[in-house]
Design a protein around this motif. Structure first.
Motif, PDB file in Angstrom:
ATOM      1  N   LYS A  41       0.967  -1.130   0.040  1.00 33.00           N
ATOM      2  CA  LYS A  41       0.075   0.147  -0.008  1.00 33.00           C
ATOM      3  C   LYS A  41       1.023   1.404  -0.085  1.00 33.00           C
ATOM      4  O   LYS A  41       0.585   2.076  -0.580  1.00 33.00           O
ATOM      5  CB  LYS A  41      -0.976  -0.143   1.160  1.00 33.00           C
ATOM      6  CG  LYS A  41      -1.835   1.285   1.181  1.00 33.00           C
ATOM      7  CD  LYS A  41      -2.589   1.298   2.555  1.00 33.00           C
ATOM      8  CE  LYS A  41      -3.317   2.558   2.615  1.00 33.00           C
ATOM      9  NZ  LYS A  41      -2.409   3.774   2.980  1.00 33.00           N
ATOM     10  N   GLN A  42       1.756   1.320   0.760  1.00 36.29           N
ATOM     11  CA  GLN A  42       2.902   2.261   1.094  1.00 36.29           C
ATOM     12  C   GLN A  42       3.723   2.481  -0.353  1.00 36.29           C
ATOM     13  O   GLN A  42       3.449   3.643  -0.923  1.00 36.29           O
ATOM     14  CB  GLN A  42       3.935   2.208   2.089  1.00 36.29           C
ATOM     15  CG  GLN A  42       4.616   3.290   2.398  1.00 36.29           C
ATOM     16  CD  GLN A  42       3.884   4.515   2.589  1.00 36.29           C
ATOM     17  OE1 GLN A  42       3.254   4.558   3.512  1.00 36.29           O
ATOM     18  NE2 GLN A  42       4.309   5.729   2.079  1.00 36.29           N
ATOM     19  N   ALA A  43       3.988   1.435  -1.048  1.00 34.45           N
ATOM     20  CA  ALA A  43       4.586   1.385  -2.317  1.00 34.45           C
ATOM     21  C   ALA A  43       3.505   2.197  -3.491  1.00 34.45           C
ATOM     22  O   ALA A  43       4.109   2.869  -4.214  1.00 34.45           O
ATOM     23  CB  ALA A  43       5.033   0.088  -2.818  1.00 34.45           C
ATOM     24  N   ILE A  44       2.341   1.624  -3.455  1.00 33.20           N
ATOM     25  CA  ILE A  44       1.405   2.438  -4.282  1.00 33.20           C
ATOM     26  C   ILE A  44       1.015   3.881  -4.005  1.00 33.20           C
ATOM     27  O   ILE A  44       1.178   4.554  -5.013  1.00 33.20           O
ATOM     28  CB  ILE A  44       0.003   1.597  -4.227  1.00 33.20           C
ATOM     29  CG1 ILE A  44       0.447   0.070  -4.873  1.00 33.20           C
ATOM     30  CG2 ILE A  44      -1.225   2.156  -5.082  1.00 33.20           C
ATOM     31  CD1 ILE A  44      -0.888  -1.058  -4.338  1.00 33.20           C
ATOM     32  N   ASP A  45       1.062   4.048  -2.741  1.00 33.31           N
ATOM     33  CA  ASP A  45       0.861   5.590  -2.497  1.00 33.31           C
ATOM     34  C   ASP A  45       2.022   6.355  -3.066  1.00 33.31           C
ATOM     35  O   ASP A  45       1.884   7.618  -3.445  1.00 33.31           O
ATOM     36  CB  ASP A  45       0.691   5.641  -1.117  1.00 33.31           C
ATOM     37  CG  ASP A  45      -0.750   5.385  -0.577  1.00 33.31           C
ATOM     38  OD1 ASP A  45      -1.726   4.797  -1.277  1.00 33.31           O
ATOM     39  OD2 ASP A  45      -1.046   5.205   0.971  1.00 33.31           O
ATOM     40  N   SER A  68      -7.975  14.846  -7.869  1.00 34.91           N
ATOM     41  CA  SER A  68      -7.579  13.629  -7.510  1.00 34.91           C
ATOM     42  C   SER A  68      -7.454  12.925  -6.092  1.00 34.91           C
ATOM     43  O   SER A  68      -7.724  11.855  -5.785  1.00 34.91           O
ATOM     44  CB  SER A  68      -6.154  12.925  -8.302  1.00 34.91           C
ATOM     45  OG  SER A  68      -5.243  13.887  -7.680  1.00 34.91           O
ATOM     46  N   GLU A  69      -7.352  14.052  -5.171  1.00 29.05           N
ATOM     47  CA  GLU A  69      -7.348  13.634  -3.705  1.00 29.05           C
ATOM     48  C   GLU A  69      -8.523  12.857  -3.507  1.00 29.05           C
ATOM     49  O   GLU A  69      -8.224  11.967  -2.456  1.00 29.05           O
ATOM     50  CB  GLU A  69      -7.070  14.870  -2.968  1.00 29.05           C
ATOM     51  CG  GLU A  69      -5.810  15.432  -2.985  1.00 29.05           C
ATOM     52  CD  GLU A  69      -5.560  16.539  -1.960  1.00 29.05           C
ATOM     53  OE1 GLU A  69      -6.350  16.806  -1.498  1.00 29.05           O
ATOM     54  OE2 GLU A  69      -4.285  17.194  -2.509  1.00 29.05           O
ATOM     55  N   PRO A  70      -9.739  13.306  -3.473  1.00 30.52           N
ATOM     56  CA  PRO A  70     -11.028  12.570  -2.923  1.00 30.52           C
ATOM     57  C   PRO A  70     -11.050  11.132  -3.491  1.00 30.52           C
ATOM     58  O   PRO A  70     -11.325  10.004  -2.775  1.00 30.52           O
ATOM     59  CB  PRO A  70     -12.167  13.123  -3.327  1.00 30.52           C
ATOM     60  CG  PRO A  70     -11.834  14.504  -3.671  1.00 30.52           C
ATOM     61  CD  PRO A  70     -10.214  14.545  -4.023  1.00 30.52           C
ATOM     62  N   GLU A  71     -10.424  10.681  -4.829  1.00 31.48           N
ATOM     63  CA  GLU A  71     -10.463   9.306  -5.258  1.00 31.48           C
ATOM     64  C   GLU A  71      -9.179   8.831  -4.495  1.00 31.48           C
ATOM     65  O   GLU A  71      -9.388   7.638  -4.021  1.00 31.48           O
ATOM     66  CB  GLU A  71      -9.931   9.437  -6.714  1.00 31.48           C
ATOM     67  CG  GLU A  71     -11.095   9.831  -7.709  1.00 31.48           C
ATOM     68  CD  GLU A  71     -10.798   9.901  -8.988  1.00 31.48           C
ATOM     69  OE1 GLU A  71      -9.805   9.458  -9.320  1.00 31.48           O
ATOM     70  OE2 GLU A  71     -11.538  10.616  -9.872  1.00 31.48           O
ATOM     71  N   ASN A  72      -8.176   9.352  -4.306  1.00 33.04           N
ATOM     72  CA  ASN A  72      -7.085   8.705  -3.514  1.00 33.04           C
ATOM     73  C   ASN A  72      -7.397   8.463  -1.819  1.00 33.04           C
ATOM     74  O   ASN A  72      -7.112   7.406  -1.690  1.00 33.04           O
ATOM     75  CB  ASN A  72      -5.884   9.756  -3.466  1.00 33.04           C
ATOM     76  CG  ASN A  72      -4.644   9.171  -2.869  1.00 33.04           C
ATOM     77  OD1 ASN A  72      -4.587   7.957  -2.909  1.00 33.04           O
ATOM     78  ND2 ASN A  72      -3.560  10.032  -2.313  1.00 33.04           N
ATOM     79  N   GLN A  73      -8.164   9.204  -1.490  1.00 29.51           N
ATOM     80  CA  GLN A  73      -8.712   8.940  -0.070  1.00 29.51           C
ATOM     81  C   GLN A  73      -9.615   7.572  -0.118  1.00 29.51           C
ATOM     82  O   GLN A  73      -9.563   6.687   0.601  1.00 29.51           O
ATOM     83  CB  GLN A  73      -9.351   9.993   0.730  1.00 29.51           C
ATOM     84  CG  GLN A  73      -8.610  11.223   0.928  1.00 29.51           C
ATOM     85  CD  GLN A  73      -7.585  10.890   1.961  1.00 29.51           C
ATOM     86  OE1 GLN A  73      -7.857   9.710   2.773  1.00 29.51           O
ATOM     87  NE2 GLN A  73      -6.576  11.674   2.337  1.00 29.51           N
ATOM     88  N   GLU A  74     -10.346   7.534  -1.014  1.00 27.42           N
ATOM     89  CA  GLU A  74     -11.487   6.419  -1.165  1.00 27.42           C
ATOM     90  C   GLU A  74     -10.322   5.148  -1.372  1.00 27.42           C
ATOM     91  O   GLU A  74     -10.796   4.111  -1.014  1.00 27.42           O
ATOM     92  CB  GLU A  74     -12.442   6.606  -2.271  1.00 27.42           C
ATOM     93  CG  GLU A  74     -13.496   7.692  -1.986  1.00 27.42           C
ATOM     94  CD  GLU A  74     -14.445   7.889  -3.140  1.00 27.42           C
ATOM     95  OE1 GLU A  74     -14.556   7.183  -3.953  1.00 27.42           O
ATOM     96  OE2 GLU A  74     -15.131   9.151  -2.984  1.00 27.42           O
ATOM     97  N   THR A  75      -9.816   5.090  -2.279  1.00 20.56           N
ATOM     98  CA  THR A  75      -8.852   3.969  -2.515  1.00 20.56           C
ATOM     99  C   THR A  75      -8.018   3.452  -1.679  1.00 20.56           C
ATOM    100  O   THR A  75      -7.995   2.454  -1.133  1.00 20.56           O
ATOM    101  CB  THR A  75      -7.928   4.482  -3.905  1.00 20.56           C
ATOM    102  OG1 THR A  75      -8.594   4.842  -4.989  1.00 20.56           O
ATOM    103  CG2 THR A  75      -6.860   3.162  -4.369  1.00 20.56           C
ATOM    104  N   SER A  76      -7.505   4.399  -0.875  1.00 20.69           N
ATOM    105  CA  SER A  76      -6.674   4.174   0.454  1.00 20.69           C
ATOM    106  C   SER A  76      -7.549   3.564   1.680  1.00 20.69           C
ATOM    107  O   SER A  76      -7.108   2.601   2.159  1.00 20.69           O
ATOM    108  CB  SER A  76      -6.142   5.343   0.855  1.00 20.69           C
ATOM    109  OG  SER A  76      -5.076   5.955  -0.043  1.00 20.69           O
ATOM    110  N   ASN A  77      -8.668   3.953   1.865  1.00 19.97           N
ATOM    111  CA  ASN A  77      -9.686   3.491   2.786  1.00 19.97           C
ATOM    112  C   ASN A  77     -10.159   2.190   2.290  1.00 19.97           C
ATOM    113  O   ASN A  77     -10.494   1.355   3.205  1.00 19.97           O
ATOM    114  CB  ASN A  77     -10.807   4.581   2.968  1.00 19.97           C
ATOM    115  CG  ASN A  77     -10.434   5.678   3.508  1.00 19.97           C
ATOM    116  OD1 ASN A  77      -9.318   5.971   4.183  1.00 19.97           O
ATOM    117  ND2 ASN A  77     -11.133   6.861   3.476  1.00 19.97           N
ATOM    118  N   ALA A  78     -10.352   1.970   0.993  1.00 20.18           N
ATOM    119  CA  ALA A  78     -10.708   0.426   0.568  1.00 20.18           C
ATOM    120  C   ALA A  78      -9.534  -0.636   1.005  1.00 20.18           C
ATOM    121  O   ALA A  78     -10.159  -1.770   1.143  1.00 20.18           O
ATOM    122  CB  ALA A  78     -11.073   0.583  -0.938  1.00 20.18           C
ATOM    123  N   ILE A  79      -8.457  -0.090   0.614  1.00 21.19           N
ATOM    124  CA  ILE A  79      -7.433  -1.267   0.869  1.00 21.19           C
ATOM    125  C   ILE A  79      -7.316  -1.173   2.425  1.00 21.19           C
ATOM    126  O   ILE A  79      -7.064  -2.253   2.949  1.00 21.19           O
ATOM    127  CB  ILE A  79      -6.011  -0.743   0.308  1.00 21.19           C
ATOM    128  CG1 ILE A  79      -5.830  -0.361  -1.323  1.00 21.19           C
ATOM    129  CG2 ILE A  79      -4.837  -1.577   0.773  1.00 21.19           C
ATOM    130  CD1 ILE A  79      -5.026   0.158  -1.832  1.00 21.19           C
TER     131      ILE A  79
END
Length: 79
Positions: A41-45, A68-79
């Motif tokens: 996850k860290q590598a992806i971020d 792009s930030e709201p999408e990033n937050q949703e993706t990070s929370n899903a993982i």
């Protein structure tokens, strides 16, 4: 008769040791999987941030990061 009871007790003790060993192996494997997932996850971020920076540099900042930030937050929370 006493030998039979001793054999049964030894067999039960061996079974309990085997079960506890399996439980410890399962916990260790789960911890390793969790650590691996967090590292991935860290590598992806980090890759995402580098890509955003490269895109910003290439476009001269014409594309806003706020989109792009709201999408990033949703993706990070899903993982």
């Amino acid at each position: 008769m006493k030998v039979k009871h001793t054999a049964v007790a030894a067999l039960l003790a061996a079974g309990l040791l085997l079960i506890s060993g399996c439980d410890q192996a399962e916990k260790a494997a789960q911890q390793m999987l969790n650590k691996t997932a967090e590292t991935a996850k860290q590598a992806i971020d980090d890759t995402h941030k580098a890509a955003e920076q490269a895109l910003s540099d290439a476009t001269g900042g014409l594309i806003e990061k706020k989109q792009s930030e709201p999408e990033n937050q949703e993706t990070s929370n899903a993982i």
